[in-house]
Design a protein around this motif. Structure first.
Motif, mmCIF file in Angstrom:
data_model
loop_
_atom_site.group_PDB
_atom_site.id
_atom_site.type_symbol
_atom_site.label_atom_id
_atom_site.label_comp_id
_atom_site.label_asym_id
_atom_site.label_seq_id
_atom_site.Cartn_x
_atom_site.Cartn_y
_atom_site.Cartn_z
ATOM 1 N N ASP A 1 11.406 -17.184 -46.870
ATOM 2 C CA ASP A 1 10.928 -18.337 -47.607
ATOM 3 C C ASP A 1 11.239 -18.104 -49.076
ATOM 4 O O ASP A 1 10.451 -17.558 -49.827
ATOM 5 N N GLN A 2 12.435 -18.531 -49.513
ATOM 6 C CA GLN A 2 12.966 -18.126 -50.800
ATOM 7 C C GLN A 2 12.123 -18.625 -51.958
ATOM 8 O O GLN A 2 11.914 -17.905 -52.939
ATOM 9 N N VAL A 3 11.631 -19.849 -51.888
ATOM 10 C CA VAL A 3 10.870 -20.395 -53.009
ATOM 11 C C VAL A 3 9.499 -19.745 -53.107
ATOM 12 O O VAL A 3 9.070 -19.304 -54.168
ATOM 13 N N ALA A 4 8.797 -19.655 -51.980
ATOM 14 C CA ALA A 4 7.428 -19.143 -51.986
ATOM 15 C C ALA A 4 7.365 -17.692 -52.388
ATOM 16 O O ALA A 4 6.429 -17.250 -53.043
ATOM 17 N N ARG A 5 8.378 -16.913 -52.003
ATOM 18 C CA ARG A 5 8.330 -15.482 -52.237
ATOM 19 C C ARG A 5 9.063 -15.050 -53.499
ATOM 20 O O ARG A 5 9.086 -13.876 -53.840
ATOM 21 N N LEU A 6 9.673 -15.971 -54.186
ATOM 22 C CA LEU A 6 10.522 -15.605 -55.310
ATOM 23 C C LEU A 6 9.774 -14.807 -56.367
ATOM 24 O O LEU A 6 10.252 -13.803 -56.863
ATOM 25 N N PHE A 7 8.572 -15.245 -56.715
ATOM 26 C CA PHE A 7 7.829 -14.578 -57.773
ATOM 27 C C PHE A 7 6.627 -13.799 -57.251
ATOM 28 O O PHE A 7 5.933 -13.145 -58.016
ATOM 29 N N GLY A 8 6.341 -13.882 -55.959
ATOM 30 C CA GLY A 8 5.221 -13.157 -55.389
ATOM 31 C C GLY A 8 5.645 -11.780 -54.911
ATOM 32 O O GLY A 8 6.831 -11.476 -54.798
ATOM 33 N N PRO A 9 4.680 -10.905 -54.632
ATOM 34 C CA PRO A 9 4.997 -9.556 -54.167
ATOM 35 C C PRO A 9 5.560 -9.570 -52.755
ATOM 36 O O PRO A 9 5.211 -10.431 -51.943
ATOM 37 N N ALA A 10 6.459 -8.632 -52.469
ATOM 38 C CA ALA A 10 7.014 -8.492 -51.132
ATOM 39 C C ALA A 10 6.097 -7.575 -50.349
ATOM 40 O O ALA A 10 6.025 -6.380 -50.613
ATOM 41 N N ILE A 11 5.374 -8.129 -49.377
ATOM 42 C CA ILE A 11 4.367 -7.384 -48.634
ATOM 43 C C ILE A 11 4.673 -7.464 -47.146
ATOM 44 O O ILE A 11 4.899 -8.546 -46.600
ATOM 45 N N PHE A 12 4.686 -6.310 -46.479
ATOM 46 C CA PHE A 12 4.920 -6.271 -45.042
ATOM 47 C C PHE A 12 3.608 -6.511 -44.301
ATOM 48 O O PHE A 12 2.583 -5.891 -44.601
ATOM 49 N N GLU A 13 3.637 -7.426 -43.310
ATOM 50 C CA GLU A 13 2.478 -7.715 -42.487
ATOM 51 C C GLU A 13 2.845 -7.449 -41.030
ATOM 52 O O GLU A 13 3.618 -8.195 -40.435
ATOM 53 N N ALA A 14 2.281 -6.381 -40.478
ATOM 54 C CA ALA A 14 2.621 -5.979 -39.111
ATOM 55 C C ALA A 14 2.313 -7.076 -38.101
ATOM 56 O O ALA A 14 3.002 -7.209 -37.085
ATOM 57 N N SER A 15 1.285 -7.880 -38.366
ATOM 58 C CA SER A 15 0.886 -8.930 -37.424
ATOM 59 C C SER A 15 1.945 -10.017 -37.288
ATOM 60 O O SER A 15 1.929 -10.785 -36.316
ATOM 61 N N LYS A 16 2.854 -10.093 -38.252
ATOM 62 C CA LYS A 16 3.891 -11.126 -38.227
ATOM 63 C C LYS A 16 5.228 -10.597 -37.690
ATOM 64 O O LYS A 16 6.234 -11.293 -37.763
ATOM 65 N N HIS B 1 14.097 -14.072 -39.622
ATOM 66 C CA HIS B 1 12.852 -14.622 -40.141
ATOM 67 C C HIS B 1 12.794 -16.105 -39.812
ATOM 68 O O HIS B 1 13.792 -16.820 -39.910
ATOM 69 N N SER B 2 11.619 -16.567 -39.407
ATOM 70 C CA SER B 2 11.418 -17.987 -39.123
ATOM 71 C C SER B 2 10.701 -18.644 -40.291
ATOM 72 O O SER B 2 9.580 -18.245 -40.640
ATOM 73 N N ASP B 3 11.335 -19.641 -40.894
ATOM 74 C CA ASP B 3 10.701 -20.373 -41.987
ATOM 75 C C ASP B 3 9.546 -21.240 -41.485
ATOM 76 O O ASP B 3 8.664 -21.617 -42.249
ATOM 77 N N ILE B 4 9.544 -21.540 -40.173
ATOM 78 C CA ILE B 4 8.496 -22.386 -39.604
ATOM 79 C C ILE B 4 7.219 -21.585 -39.371
ATOM 80 O O ILE B 4 6.124 -22.005 -39.736
ATOM 81 N N THR B 5 7.361 -20.390 -38.760
ATOM 82 C CA THR B 5 6.193 -19.575 -38.424
ATOM 83 C C THR B 5 5.940 -18.449 -39.411
ATOM 84 O O THR B 5 4.879 -17.816 -39.365
ATOM 85 N N SER B 6 6.913 -18.171 -40.300
ATOM 86 C CA SER B 6 6.848 -17.050 -41.254
ATOM 87 C C SER B 6 6.800 -15.703 -40.544
ATOM 88 O O SER B 6 6.373 -14.703 -41.134
ATOM 89 N N LYS B 7 7.242 -15.679 -39.289
ATOM 90 C CA LYS B 7 7.234 -14.436 -38.535
ATOM 91 C C LYS B 7 8.616 -13.796 -38.497
ATOM 92 O O LYS B 7 9.633 -14.471 -38.612
ATOM 93 N N LEU B 8 8.625 -12.469 -38.355
ATOM 94 C CA LEU B 8 9.853 -11.696 -38.259
ATOM 95 C C LEU B 8 10.075 -11.287 -36.814
ATOM 96 O O LEU B 8 9.126 -10.961 -36.098
#
Length: 225
Positions: free
Chosen positions: A2-17, A42-49
């Motif tokens: 999600d290029q726009v949403a994550r551009l300025f936010g921290p890159a955080i790994f979420e195991a649940s996704k 990566h799915s832009d719809i579900t935000s899951k990897l």
């Protein structure tokens, strides 16, 4: 991504996704005995990897119009070169679609920023391998950026996996690039027992330039079919 949403936010790994698929490989085997490759999408719809761990790139995971347009997949393989294990990671920056060419600089920035998350996904998804062979955490990570723009068509050494997969203090993964004192690992010219696999598991075949560059090496862009 999600290029726009994550551009300025921290890159955080979420195991649940993260969804992990083992396709034809034994998750407990050493990669020196069995080819091992990672395909992460990566799915832009579900935000899951989705991470596929297999003997080669999972091409079926890369089909579909969205993947062909956005090209935000990351593929990687473990290689043993002259006895030393290393992880080789490939990202498609631009080429093959004019929209990708237009935003090559932005895509390079985003891929660099998200790479610690990608590497963390590899470490988490293939956890048994890393627990059984903890020395792999010290293996160097080589990142290949494929682009038709020379500035972003390059290879970077991101240092040991344990450090490359850890977010930097500022939260900007792109600041983690290590200057390498050695050249990109080159396999033995003749048949040997210290290099594996002999052929790349990934359709992209990066080549070193002939200008003597060490920490940054340009690559040839080969579009994956």
């Amino acid at each position: 991504m999600d290029q726009v949403a994550r551009l300025f936010g921290p890159a955080i790994f979420e195991a649940s996704k993260l969804k992990v698929l083992f396709l034809g490989v034994d998750e407990k085997k050493h990669p020196g005995k069995l080819p091992r490759a990672y395909t992460l999408t990566h799915s832009d719809i579900t935000s899951k990897l989705t991470l596929a761990i297999s003997q080669t790139i999972n091409n079926s995971q890369l089909q579909g119009w969205a993947n062909r347009i956005y090209r935000d997949e990351v593929v990687a393989e473990w290689k043993k070169v002259k006895g030393d294990m290393s992880l080789h990671v490939h990202c498609h920056i631009s080429g093959g679609h004019f929209l990708l060419d237009f935003c090559a600089r932005l895509r390079y920035f985003i891929f660099c920023k998200e790479l610690p998350v990608v590497l963390k996904a590899f470490v988490h998804g293939d956890g048994n391998l890393l627990r059984n062979y903890p020395e792999l955490q010290e293996s160097l990570v080589w990142v290949y950026f494929h682009s038709n723009v020379p500035e972003f068509n390059r290879v970077e050494c991101w240092g040991p996996l344990v450090e490359a997969a850890a977010p930097s203090s500022g939260g900007d993964g792109w600041q983690q690039v290590f200057e390498s004192n050695g050249e990109l690992p080159q396999q033995c010219q003749d048949n040997c027992n210290c290099c594996f696999p002999l052929m790349s598991l990934i359709p992209w075949s990066p080549k070193q330039p002939h200008d003597g560059t060490q920490s940054q090496a340009a690559t040839n862009l080969e579009t994956m079919e």
